[in-house]
Write a protein that holds these residues in place. Structure first.
Motif, PDB file in Angstrom:
ATOM      1  N   ILE A 242     -57.870  16.343  35.200  1.00 41.60           N
ATOM      2  CA  ILE A 242     -58.572  16.931  36.328  1.00 41.60           C
ATOM      3  C   ILE A 242     -57.898  16.534  37.639  1.00 41.60           C
ATOM      4  CG2 ILE A 242     -60.224  15.018  36.412  1.00 41.60           C
ATOM      5  CD1 ILE A 242     -62.349  17.027  37.399  1.00 41.60           C
ATOM      6  N   HIS A 243     -57.682  17.529  38.524  1.00 37.81           N
ATOM      7  CA  HIS A 243     -57.334  17.260  39.917  1.00 37.81           C
ATOM      8  C   HIS A 243     -58.644  16.843  40.587  1.00 37.81           C
ATOM      9  CE1 HIS A 243     -53.627  19.383  39.092  1.00 37.81           C
ATOM     10  NE2 HIS A 243     -53.252  19.383  40.361  1.00 37.81           N
ATOM     11  N   ALA A 244     -58.764  15.595  40.959  1.00 36.72           N
ATOM     12  CA  ALA A 244     -60.069  15.090  41.379  1.00 36.72           C
ATOM     13  C   ALA A 244     -60.010  14.339  42.700  1.00 36.72           C
ATOM     14  CB  ALA A 244     -60.632  14.162  40.295  1.00 36.72           C
ATOM     15  N   ASP A 245     -61.061  14.509  43.506  1.00 34.57           N
ATOM     16  CA  ASP A 245     -61.289  13.685  44.698  1.00 34.57           C
ATOM     17  C   ASP A 245     -60.033  13.543  45.555  1.00 34.57           C
ATOM     18  OD1 ASP A 245     -63.891  13.317  43.760  1.00 34.57           O
ATOM     19  OD2 ASP A 245     -63.345  11.510  42.653  1.00 34.57           O
ATOM     20  N   THR A 253     -63.689  11.854  39.761  1.00 32.26           N
ATOM     21  CA  THR A 253     -63.234  10.657  39.035  1.00 32.26           C
ATOM     22  C   THR A 253     -64.269  10.263  37.987  1.00 32.26           C
ATOM     23  OG1 THR A 253     -62.141   9.928  41.076  1.00 32.26           O
ATOM     24  CG2 THR A 253     -62.362   8.314  39.307  1.00 32.26           C
ATOM     25  N   GLU A 254     -65.530  10.226  38.397  1.00 33.62           N
ATOM     26  CA  GLU A 254     -66.611   9.901  37.465  1.00 33.62           C
ATOM     27  C   GLU A 254     -66.683  10.923  36.337  1.00 33.62           C
ATOM     28  OE1 GLU A 254     -68.327   8.704  41.580  1.00 33.62           O
ATOM     29  OE2 GLU A 254     -66.659   9.863  40.791  1.00 33.62           O
ATOM     30  N   LEU A 255     -66.476  12.193  36.660  1.00 29.53           N
ATOM     31  CA  LEU A 255     -66.521  13.244  35.638  1.00 29.53           C
ATOM     32  C   LEU A 255     -65.407  13.047  34.613  1.00 29.53           C
ATOM     33  CD1 LEU A 255     -67.642  15.913  34.517  1.00 29.53           C
ATOM     34  CD2 LEU A 255     -66.111  17.115  36.104  1.00 29.53           C
ATOM     35  N   ALA A 256     -64.217  12.689  35.084  1.00 22.16           N
ATOM     36  CA  ALA A 256     -63.091  12.459  34.166  1.00 22.16           C
ATOM     37  C   ALA A 256     -63.431  11.389  33.142  1.00 22.16           C
ATOM     38  CB  ALA A 256     -61.845  12.064  34.955  1.00 22.16           C
ATOM     39  N   VAL A 257     -64.042  10.301  33.608  1.00 23.22           N
ATOM     40  CA  VAL A 257     -64.421   9.218  32.696  1.00 23.22           C
ATOM     41  C   VAL A 257     -65.537   9.672  31.764  1.00 23.22           C
ATOM     42  CG1 VAL A 257     -65.365   6.878  32.551  1.00 23.22           C
ATOM     43  CG2 VAL A 257     -63.663   7.446  34.317  1.00 23.22           C
ATOM     44  N   LEU A 267     -57.034  11.419  43.501  1.00 29.23           N
ATOM     45  CA  LEU A 267     -58.002  10.326  43.695  1.00 29.23           C
ATOM     46  C   LEU A 267     -57.917   9.633  45.050  1.00 29.23           C
ATOM     47  CD1 LEU A 267     -57.937   8.633  40.158  1.00 29.23           C
ATOM     48  CD2 LEU A 267     -58.962  10.785  40.891  1.00 29.23           C
ATOM     49  N   VAL A 268     -57.405  10.313  46.052  1.00 30.48           N
ATOM     50  CA  VAL A 268     -57.325   9.721  47.389  1.00 30.48           C
ATOM     51  C   VAL A 268     -58.716   9.339  47.893  1.00 30.48           C
ATOM     52  CG1 VAL A 268     -56.643  10.134  49.794  1.00 30.48           C
ATOM     53  CG2 VAL A 268     -55.211  10.987  47.917  1.00 30.48           C
ATOM     54  N   ALA A 269     -59.713  10.179  47.572  1.00 26.12           N
ATOM     55  CA  ALA A 269     -61.076   9.957  48.062  1.00 26.12           C
ATOM     56  C   ALA A 269     -62.007   9.448  46.972  1.00 26.12           C
ATOM     57  CB  ALA A 269     -61.626  11.263  48.652  1.00 26.12           C
ATOM     58  N   ALA A 270     -61.457   8.817  45.958  1.00 25.56           N
ATOM     59  CA  ALA A 270     -62.299   8.309  44.863  1.00 25.56           C
ATOM     60  C   ALA A 270     -63.337   7.328  45.395  1.00 25.56           C
ATOM     61  CB  ALA A 270     -61.428   7.636  43.806  1.00 25.56           C
ATOM     62  N   SER A 271     -64.540   7.420  44.861  1.00 26.51           N
ATOM     63  CA  SER A 271     -65.631   6.560  45.307  1.00 26.51           C
ATOM     64  C   SER A 271     -65.548   5.183  44.646  1.00 26.51           C
ATOM     65  CB  SER A 271     -66.971   7.209  44.955  1.00 26.51           C
ATOM     66  OG  SER A 271     -67.153   7.202  43.538  1.00 26.51           O
ATOM     67  N   GLU A 272     -66.349   4.246  45.176  1.00 28.95           N
ATOM     68  CA  GLU A 272     -66.437   2.913  44.573  1.00 28.95           C
ATOM     69  C   GLU A 272     -66.892   3.026  43.119  1.00 28.95           C
ATOM     70  OE1 GLU A 272     -65.740  -0.057  45.710  1.00 28.95           O
ATOM     71  OE2 GLU A 272     -65.332   0.327  47.824  1.00 28.95           O
ATOM     72  N   GLN A 273     -67.874   3.901  42.870  1.00 31.06           N
ATOM     73  CA  GLN A 273     -68.372   4.076  41.506  1.00 31.06           C
ATOM     74  C   GLN A 273     -67.285   4.661  40.612  1.00 31.06           C
ATOM     75  OE1 GLN A 273     -71.483   3.117  40.200  1.00 31.06           O
ATOM     76  NE2 GLN A 273     -70.253   3.466  38.352  1.00 31.06           N
ATOM     77  N   GLY A 274     -66.525   5.614  41.153  1.00 36.45           N
ATOM     78  CA  GLY A 274     -65.438   6.201  40.382  1.00 36.45           C
ATOM     79  C   GLY A 274     -64.403   5.173  39.977  1.00 36.45           C
ATOM     80  N   ARG A 304     -54.418  -0.305  45.224  1.00 34.19           N
ATOM     81  CA  ARG A 304     -54.624  -1.752  45.170  1.00 34.19           C
ATOM     82  C   ARG A 304     -56.023  -2.078  44.644  1.00 34.19           C
ATOM     83  NH1 ARG A 304     -51.133  -4.131  44.211  1.00 34.19           N
ATOM     84  NH2 ARG A 304     -52.503  -4.974  42.634  1.00 34.19           N
ATOM     85  N   LYS A 305     -57.021  -1.371  45.160  1.00 35.03           N
ATOM     86  CA  LYS A 305     -58.397  -1.603  44.713  1.00 35.03           C
ATOM     87  C   LYS A 305     -58.562  -1.207  43.247  1.00 35.03           C
ATOM     88  CE  LYS A 305     -61.748  -0.926  47.559  1.00 35.03           C
ATOM     89  NZ  LYS A 305     -62.761  -0.309  48.459  1.00 35.03           N
ATOM     90  N   MET A 306     -57.934  -0.111  42.840  1.00 35.74           N
ATOM     91  CA  MET A 306     -58.035   0.336  41.455  1.00 35.74           C
ATOM     92  C   MET A 306     -57.483  -0.706  40.494  1.00 35.74           C
ATOM     93  SD  MET A 306     -56.935   4.340  41.805  1.00 35.74           S
ATOM     94  CE  MET A 306     -58.017   5.555  42.583  1.00 35.74           C
ATOM     95  N   ILE A 307     -56.290  -1.197  40.795  1.00 37.49           N
ATOM     96  CA  ILE A 307     -55.653  -2.172  39.906  1.00 37.49           C
ATOM     97  C   ILE A 307     -56.436  -3.483  39.906  1.00 37.49           C
ATOM     98  CG2 ILE A 307     -53.578  -3.542  39.515  1.00 37.49           C
ATOM     99  CD1 ILE A 307     -51.975  -1.161  40.689  1.00 37.49           C
ATOM    100  N   ASP A 308     -56.817  -3.942  41.101  1.00 40.58           N
ATOM    101  CA  ASP A 308     -57.549  -5.207  41.175  1.00 40.58           C
ATOM    102  C   ASP A 308     -58.918  -5.121  40.515  1.00 40.58           C
ATOM    103  OD1 ASP A 308     -55.385  -6.230  42.516  1.00 40.58           O
ATOM    104  OD2 ASP A 308     -56.268  -6.057  44.517  1.00 40.58           O
ATOM    105  N   THR A 309     -59.472  -3.908  40.431  1.00 44.63           N
ATOM    106  CA  THR A 309     -60.765  -3.714  39.759  1.00 44.63           C
ATOM    107  C   THR A 309     -60.598  -3.642  38.250  1.00 44.63           C
ATOM    108  OG1 THR A 309     -61.601  -2.546  41.704  1.00 44.63           O
ATOM    109  CG2 THR A 309     -62.825  -2.240  39.673  1.00 44.63           C
TER     110      THR A 309
END
Length: 424
Positions: A242-245, A253-257, A267-274, A304-309
């Motif tokens: 999916i081309h998402a956010d 992002t949440e939908l993909a999961v 995913l430039v605009a991915a949410s914290e929940q995503g 950075r946030k994605m990897i660290d999470t």
């Protein structure tokens, strides 16, 4: 006796199998003073440069780097026309969605792709693939999505399939019928989506794609429309992307999961929940910093946030005629360092192990181990950190695909001009 021995390797990059998540991305296996032997298109032996090995051909790496062939998991390889006239609009700060509303952007490419013959698209694709290989990429994904009608979507996918059969590179096809809403369906996007869903059966019947994709964004397709397309795809056995956010945080992002998609891209605009959802899944975040750079935007995907999470991140060019006009995955590696704040180790894992997982090729590409395909790159670099550091150029010396040399830096004649023709 082996077919080829590459010895005196300063650093041999040996990524683990993906998806590598979070802390795992920070670790890159590197064997120094190494050697690797190839036989029958596969890696047959890995060892030290000091060991004595017999081979028909021996190549001295002279202390340079050898890596797996790079993997580009998001490209729009097959398209007609070009859109250089839009650069001035971008310079004036005209948003992409405004260009789209004016009939430009993707709709310009759709018109050109509909007009182009299969032969013309094939010729153009071959030209791009030569350049892609020169940058060290041996496996890539190619999306449709510039037809927005049955005939042209199938035409794009047929060309991608033919290129895969005729070239040495491995090309993984993705059906992206719902990439935009064509003008003729501007007032009835549901009918268009229904047609793109109906086309799934023919794509499957003719073995034209392994994945499907949809552009979930403001002014394109909603979360519910995207879910419907993904459900229909999975019911027929397709894996989904999916081309998402990319612009607005709609929840793609949440939908993909939720859907168990192999990747969520942009995913430039991915949410914290995503981001949290990504970390708890094996869905790979395929990030495209070249697109953000080319569009002149300041906000990049939160790698950075994605990897660290704890998420798995891959990198791709997003090569396309409008929003990221480059085949150079090495440049993307540099942007990942400069703009996404990724470490060299994370970057290499993102263009090998994780990129291969993001297109279902984790068993065939992105790694060097005994028995794996001999997809290798010899780099004009003293160490692996040098390649993202020295940006905007091509560091490749030689590329092998299944043990066959498919690209090698040519001889220079810069210092061999006859005296009579030299500068005074």
């Amino acid at each position: 006796m082996y077919d080829t021995l590459i010895t005196n390797i300063g650093q041999l990059i040996l990524p683990e199998k993906g998806p590598l998540k979070g802390e795992e991305m920070k670790i890159l296996n590197v064997k120094e003073n190494a050697a690797v032997a190839l036989k029958d298109g596969k890696v047959a032996w890995i060892g030290s440069a000091t060991e004595r090995v017999e081979a028909k051909e021996t190549i001295d790496a002279n202390g340079r780097v050898v890596s797996p062939g790079l993997v580009d998991p998001h490209t729009h390889l097959i398209f007609g026309g070009s859109r250089e006239e839009e650069l001035a609009l971008k310079q004036q700060g005209v948003p992409y969605l405004d260009i789209l509303k004016q009939g430009g952007g993707i709709l310009s490419t759709v018109r050109a792709t509909r007009k182009a013959t299969e032969e013309k698209l094939l010729e153009k694709g071959k030209f791009f693939l030569e350049r892609i290989a020169s940058y060290g990429v041996t496996t890539l994904e190619a999306k449709s999505g510039y037809g927005l009608d049955k005939e042209t979507e199938l035409k794009q996918l047929k060309v991608a399939k033919q290129l895969n059969e005729e070239s040495m590179l491995d090309i993984v096809s993705t059906y992206l019928g719902p990439h935009a809403i064509p003008p003729e369906y501007k007032e009835d996007p549901e009918s268009f989506l229904t047609q793109m869903i109906a086309l799934l059966e023919e794509v499957q019947r003719n073995d034209l794609a392994q994945f499907t994709d949809i552009f979930c964004e403001t002014g394109v397709f909603t979360i519910e429309q995207s879910r419907r397309f993904m459900q229909a795809s999975q019911a027929l056995g397709f894996q989904t992307k999916i081309h998402a956010d990319e612009i607005d945080p709609l929840g793609g992002t949440e939908l993909a999961v939720e859907m168990g998609s192999v990747s969520a891209d942009h995913l430039v605009a991915a949410s914290e929940q995503g981001i949290q959802d990504l970390a708890s899944s094996e869905t790979v975040a395929v990030l495209l910093p070249g697109t953000t750079f080319y569009l002149g935007k300041d906000t990049y995907a939160p790698a950075r946030k994605m990897i660290d999470t704890g998420a798995a991140v891959a990198l791709a060019t997003d090569f396309n005629p409008g929003s990221c006009v480059t085949e150079n995955l090495q440049m993307i590696m540099s942007l990942a360092a400069l703009k996404l704040k990724m470490t060299p180790e994370e970057i290499w894992n993102a263009v090998t192990a994780n990129a291969s997982f993001a297109i279902g090729r984790e068993k065939q590409a992105g790694r060097i181990e005994v028995g794996s395909a001999a997809d290798l790159v010899l780099w004009e670099a003293p160490n692996y950190k040098y390649i993202p550091y020295h940006f905007g150029t091509n560091h490749v010396s030689t590329v092998w695909k299944r043990g066959e040399k498919i690209w090698e830096r040519g001889d220079s004649h810069v210092f061999s001009v006859p005296q009579s023709e030299s500068h005074s």
